[in-house]
Design a protein around this motif. Structure first.
Motif, PDB file in Angstrom:
ATOM      1  N   ILE A   1      33.418  20.617  42.952  1.00 48.66           N
ATOM      2  CA  ILE A   1      33.778  19.897  41.741  1.00 48.66           C
ATOM      3  C   ILE A   1      34.004  20.920  40.637  1.00 48.66           C
ATOM      4  N   GLY A   2      34.960  20.650  39.754  1.00 49.08           N
ATOM      5  CA  GLY A   2      35.125  21.503  38.586  1.00 49.08           C
ATOM      6  C   GLY A   2      36.567  21.736  38.215  1.00 49.08           C
ATOM      7  N   ASN A   3      36.723  22.318  37.051  1.00 48.65           N
ATOM      8  CA  ASN A   3      38.041  22.584  36.482  1.00 48.65           C
ATOM      9  C   ASN A   3      38.263  24.097  36.449  1.00 48.65           C
ATOM     10  N   ILE A   4      39.199  24.572  37.255  1.00 43.26           N
ATOM     11  CA  ILE A   4      39.442  26.019  37.342  1.00 43.26           C
ATOM     12  C   ILE A   4      40.011  26.608  36.058  1.00 43.26           C
ATOM     13  N   PHE A   5      40.450  25.759  35.136  1.00 44.97           N
ATOM     14  CA  PHE A   5      40.996  26.232  33.859  1.00 44.97           C
ATOM     15  C   PHE A   5      39.923  26.363  32.785  1.00 44.97           C
TER      16      PHE A   5
ATOM     17  N   VAL B   1      30.871  18.258  59.606  1.00 46.32           N
ATOM     18  CA  VAL B   1      30.881  18.669  58.202  1.00 46.32           C
ATOM     19  C   VAL B   1      32.325  18.801  57.733  1.00 46.32           C
ATOM     20  N   GLU B   2      32.604  18.168  56.618  1.00 42.95           N
ATOM     21  CA  GLU B   2      33.925  18.253  56.003  1.00 42.95           C
ATOM     22  C   GLU B   2      33.764  18.863  54.607  1.00 42.95           C
ATOM     23  N   VAL B   3      34.602  19.840  54.276  1.00 39.84           N
ATOM     24  CA  VAL B   3      34.561  20.490  52.969  1.00 39.84           C
ATOM     25  C   VAL B   3      35.852  20.155  52.245  1.00 39.84           C
ATOM     26  N   VAL B   4      35.725  19.668  50.996  1.00 38.30           N
ATOM     27  CA  VAL B   4      36.904  19.317  50.214  1.00 38.30           C
ATOM     28  C   VAL B   4      36.810  19.902  48.811  1.00 38.30           C
ATOM     29  N   ASP B   5      37.965  20.233  48.278  1.00 37.88           N
ATOM     30  CA  ASP B   5      38.098  20.670  46.888  1.00 37.88           C
ATOM     31  C   ASP B   5      38.486  19.428  46.102  1.00 37.88           C
ATOM     32  N   ILE B   6      37.531  18.860  45.397  1.00 36.43           N
ATOM     33  CA  ILE B   6      37.787  17.664  44.601  1.00 36.43           C
ATOM     34  C   ILE B   6      38.323  18.054  43.226  1.00 36.43           C
ATOM     35  N   GLY B   7      37.879  19.205  42.730  1.00 37.29           N
ATOM     36  CA  GLY B   7      38.324  19.629  41.401  1.00 37.29           C
ATOM     37  C   GLY B   7      37.892  18.621  40.357  1.00 37.29           C
ATOM     38  N   VAL B   8      38.869  18.059  39.635  1.00 36.49           N
ATOM     39  CA  VAL B   8      38.580  17.089  38.575  1.00 36.49           C
ATOM     40  C   VAL B   8      38.926  15.664  39.000  1.00 36.49           C
ATOM     41  N   ARG B   9      39.167  15.452  40.273  1.00 34.32           N
ATOM     42  CA  ARG B   9      39.585  14.132  40.759  1.00 34.32           C
ATOM     43  C   ARG B   9      38.387  13.335  41.261  1.00 34.32           C
ATOM     44  N   GLY B  10      37.455  13.040  40.385  1.00 37.84           N
ATOM     45  CA  GLY B  10      36.228  12.350  40.764  1.00 37.84           C
ATOM     46  C   GLY B  10      36.444  11.001  41.405  1.00 37.84           C
ATOM     47  N   VAL B  11      37.425  10.256  40.939  1.00 42.68           N
ATOM     48  CA  VAL B  11      37.660   8.934  41.511  1.00 42.68           C
ATOM     49  C   VAL B  11      38.085   9.062  42.970  1.00 42.68           C
ATOM     50  N   HIS B  12      38.813  10.128  43.327  1.00 42.17           N
ATOM     51  CA  HIS B  12      39.183  10.363  44.719  1.00 42.17           C
ATOM     52  C   HIS B  12      37.941  10.601  45.580  1.00 42.17           C
TER      53      HIS B  12
ATOM     54  N   PRO C   1      36.395   3.029  29.621  1.00 40.38           N
ATOM     55  CA  PRO C   1      37.049   2.893  30.916  1.00 40.38           C
ATOM     56  C   PRO C   1      37.019   4.208  31.686  1.00 40.38           C
ATOM     57  N   LEU C   2      37.065   4.088  33.014  1.00 45.19           N
ATOM     58  CA  LEU C   2      37.012   5.279  33.856  1.00 45.19           C
ATOM     59  C   LEU C   2      38.224   6.161  33.646  1.00 45.19           C
ATOM     60  N   ASP C   3      37.968   7.433  33.553  1.00 45.26           N
ATOM     61  CA  ASP C   3      39.034   8.430  33.513  1.00 45.26           C
ATOM     62  C   ASP C   3      38.849   9.265  34.771  1.00 45.26           C
ATOM     63  N   GLY C   4      39.739   9.092  35.745  1.00 46.24           N
ATOM     64  CA  GLY C   4      39.603   9.741  37.034  1.00 46.24           C
ATOM     65  C   GLY C   4      39.597  11.249  36.978  1.00 46.24           C
ATOM     66  N   HIS C   5      39.971  11.843  35.845  1.00 48.63           N
ATOM     67  CA  HIS C   5      39.982  13.302  35.731  1.00 48.63           C
ATOM     68  C   HIS C   5      38.812  13.831  34.919  1.00 48.63           C
TER      69      HIS C   5
ATOM     70  N   MET D   1      35.392  12.535  35.385  1.00 45.82           N
ATOM     71  CA  MET D   1      34.213  11.860  35.909  1.00 45.82           C
ATOM     72  C   MET D   1      33.151  12.879  36.287  1.00 45.82           C
ATOM     73  N   THR D   2      31.960  12.695  35.735  1.00 45.70           N
ATOM     74  CA  THR D   2      30.829  13.533  36.121  1.00 45.70           C
ATOM     75  C   THR D   2      30.332  13.065  37.487  1.00 45.70           C
ATOM     76  N   PRO D   3      29.561  13.895  38.185  1.00 49.42           N
ATOM     77  CA  PRO D   3      29.002  13.431  39.457  1.00 49.42           C
ATOM     78  C   PRO D   3      28.224  12.122  39.316  1.00 49.42           C
ATOM     79  N   ASP D   4      27.468  11.942  38.227  1.00 44.36           N
ATOM     80  CA  ASP D   4      26.743  10.672  38.043  1.00 44.36           C
ATOM     81  C   ASP D   4      27.702   9.495  37.933  1.00 44.36           C
ATOM     82  N   ALA D   5      28.819   9.683  37.233  1.00 44.49           N
ATOM     83  CA  ALA D   5      29.810   8.606  37.119  1.00 44.49           C
ATOM     84  C   ALA D   5      30.432   8.290  38.473  1.00 44.49           C
ATOM     85  N   VAL D   6      30.675   9.321  39.275  1.00 45.79           N
ATOM     86  CA  VAL D   6      31.228   9.115  40.620  1.00 45.79           C
ATOM     87  C   VAL D   6      30.247   8.294  41.456  1.00 45.79           C
ATOM     88  N   LEU D   7      28.962   8.650  41.406  1.00 47.43           N
ATOM     89  CA  LEU D   7      27.968   7.931  42.197  1.00 47.43           C
ATOM     90  C   LEU D   7      27.798   6.495  41.713  1.00 47.43           C
ATOM     91  N   ALA D   8      27.901   6.279  40.400  1.00 43.97           N
ATOM     92  CA  ALA D   8      27.837   4.912  39.880  1.00 43.97           C
ATOM     93  C   ALA D   8      29.036   4.105  40.360  1.00 43.97           C
TER      94      ALA D   8
END
Length: 183
Positions: free
Chosen positions: A16-20, A43-54, A99-103, A105-112
């Motif tokens: 998770i995170g923003n490379i910029f 085990v699956e590894v993914v780069d979610i970046g800022v796409r928390g809703v994904h 309202p949700l902003d998919g870009h 989203m904190t981890p807590d917001a994703v889990l909620a």
């Protein structure tokens, strides 16, 4: 006819995170390096970046364990690694939440959001959620990790491999619950 054996528990490791934003890219870089390693098939590894809703929607595919990898400011020296066990039911949206902003989203917001999605679909959230965090030096605009955070990436990769193999890190990593109480 023999029933098929139960599927192995699946684990999702999400960077998770923003490379910029400097050290906010820690999770993305760690996931990239971890994906180059030989890992167990479940085990699956993914780069979610800022796409928390994904991430929330991907978790509907059914994972036993979620490991979030993210920059985590907890007041220690930059580059300090943490393993934080998320307490189930600890994240719920409060009334009047914007309202949700998919870009953004904190981890807590994703889990909620995941809890809401699972309730609507009959799916199950991960049984265990861990955060492997790294204390950032700077999350100002700019590409690239600071020296202490960059040096922590290989250590984080090893730490995550320990978690995937043993279910627990070695004693070198501080442990905490989501509420910040050391364990």
């Amino acid at each position: 006819m023999n029933p098929s054996p139960p599927a192995a528990p699946r684990t999702l490791v999400a960077g998770i995170g923003n490379i910029f934003l400097g050290d906010d890219g820690f999770g993305v870089e760690t996931a990239r390096r971890l994906a180059e390693r030989e890992l167990p098939a479940a085990v699956e590894v993914v780069d979610i970046g800022v796409r928390g809703v994904h991430l929330a929607y991907q978790l509907l595919d059914g994972y036993d364990t979620l490991v979030l990898v993210d920059a985590t400011a907890r007041g220690e020296a930059p580059g300090t690694l943490y393993v934080i066990e998320h307490e189930p039911g600890g994240a719920s949206p409060s009334p009047g939440t914007p309202p949700l902003d998919g870009h953004r989203m904190t981890p807590d917001a994703v889990l909620a959001l995941l809890g809401t999605l699972c309730a609507g679909t009959g799916g199950d959230p991960p049984r265990r959620v861990l955060v492997v965090g790294c204390e950032p030096a700077s999350v100002d605009e700019g590409i690239g990790l600071s020296a202490p955070v960059s040096e922590a990436v290989p250590q984080a990769v090893r730490l995550i491999e320990e978690l995937l193999t043993n279910g627990e890190p070695e004693e070198s990593a501080p442990r905490a619950t989501a509420g910040g109480i050391p364990t």
